[in-house]
Design an enzyme around this catalytic site. Sequence first.
Site, PDB file in Angstrom:
ATOM      1  N   ASP A  14      35.891 -62.214  64.850  1.00  0.00           N
ATOM      2  CA  ASP A  14      35.314 -61.673  63.627  1.00  0.00           C
ATOM      3  C   ASP A  14      33.982 -62.380  63.404  1.00  0.00           C
ATOM      4  O   ASP A  14      33.747 -63.478  63.933  1.00  0.00           O
ATOM      5  CB  ASP A  14      36.271 -61.928  62.456  1.00  0.00           C
ATOM      6  N   ASP A  16      31.966 -62.559  60.000  1.00  0.00           N
ATOM      7  CA  ASP A  16      31.799 -63.209  58.702  1.00  0.00           C
ATOM      8  C   ASP A  16      32.897 -64.235  58.457  1.00  0.00           C
ATOM      9  O   ASP A  16      34.072 -63.886  58.361  1.00  0.00           O
ATOM     10  CB  ASP A  16      31.812 -62.162  57.585  1.00  0.00           C
ATOM     11  N   GLY A  59      36.949 -58.603  54.859  1.00  0.00           N
ATOM     12  CA  GLY A  59      37.321 -58.060  56.157  1.00  0.00           C
ATOM     13  C   GLY A  59      37.432 -56.556  56.237  1.00  0.00           C
ATOM     14  O   GLY A  59      37.680 -56.011  57.307  1.00  0.00           O
ATOM     15  N   ARG A  62      33.056 -51.477  53.930  1.00  0.00           N
ATOM     16  CA  ARG A  62      32.458 -51.585  52.600  1.00  0.00           C
ATOM     17  C   ARG A  62      33.086 -50.631  51.587  1.00  0.00           C
ATOM     18  O   ARG A  62      33.462 -51.034  50.477  1.00  0.00           O
ATOM     19  CB  ARG A  62      30.956 -51.319  52.716  1.00  0.00           C
ATOM     20  N   SER A 136      31.173 -55.077  59.263  1.00  0.00           N
ATOM     21  CA  SER A 136      29.816 -55.027  58.727  1.00  0.00           C
ATOM     22  C   SER A 136      28.911 -54.124  59.554  1.00  0.00           C
ATOM     23  O   SER A 136      28.891 -54.185  60.786  1.00  0.00           O
ATOM     24  CB  SER A 136      29.214 -56.435  58.688  1.00  0.00           C
ATOM     25  N   ASN A 138      25.839 -54.532  59.486  1.00  0.00           N
ATOM     26  CA  ASN A 138      24.681 -55.383  59.750  1.00  0.00           C
ATOM     27  C   ASN A 138      24.940 -56.389  60.872  1.00  0.00           C
ATOM     28  O   ASN A 138      24.186 -57.338  61.043  1.00  0.00           O
ATOM     29  CB  ASN A 138      24.291 -56.139  58.479  1.00  0.00           C
ATOM     30  N   ASP A 194      39.277 -64.948  59.819  1.00  0.00           N
ATOM     31  CA  ASP A 194      39.464 -65.737  58.596  1.00  0.00           C
ATOM     32  C   ASP A 194      40.019 -64.884  57.463  1.00  0.00           C
ATOM     33  O   ASP A 194      40.438 -65.426  56.440  1.00  0.00           O
ATOM     34  CB  ASP A 194      38.147 -66.368  58.147  1.00  0.00           C
TER      35      ASP A 194
END
Length: 242
Positions: A14, A16, A59, A62, A136, A138, A194
């Site tokens: 992952d 982030d 996680g 959006r 994400s 991004n 996480d």
Amino acid sequence: MLGLPEHVTACLFDLDGVLTPTAVIHNQAWTRTFDDFLAGRGGQRPFDPVADYNDYVDGKPREAGVRDFLASRGITLPEGTPDDPPDAQTVHGLGNRKNELLLTLIKEGLEPYPGSVRYLKAAAAEGLRRAVVSSSANTLQVITSTGLDAYLEARVDGVTIRERGLRGKPAPDTFLAAASELGVAPERAAVFEDALAGVAAGRAGGFGFVVGLDRIGGGHADDLRAAGADLVVPDLDALLEG
């Protein structure tokens, strides 16, 4: 090998909160977005950057995060479209407002976790396959701006989810797609997460090992284990010390 079972030949990370501290930036962007929105609806308590973030948005894609958090407050908005402006009172509009804030925060400077860079380098040296898996949109911008793209062979992210119609975490689709990109069976891949939704995705996909990252404390390690993590560590380089 590197704190992993011998049968593991690939690592699915992952982004982030695992490779970069963008989880903190995502949290800030979500908090500002939801607090501004809730301020216009009397009687609503502010967004909780610990409980609400972990339970409803961390996680997830959006739009799913927007829907799940608003549902927890008994609020429903029209879906809208992905092109909605950030001030639109729709699910997509609110999500685009969050993304606008996020990009501003990323431009202010972002560095990867040093322990994660050490682990990526060690994994590459040992010949383990490596991919980043994130909800994400991004992700490419983040891994290129931080130099992490030098250590990653494949990327499955929010753009991939939209293009391929994949289900986001806690469904295992994104991790399964990344394993396929690397040509590795799920049972021979390790998932590093996480977020509770990400750990659940790793377990649901039948992956060979699931590593939980607890960077926040407060019982999060126990929650990660309950969600299906085989091992919980405070940082990736802790796996190099075993």
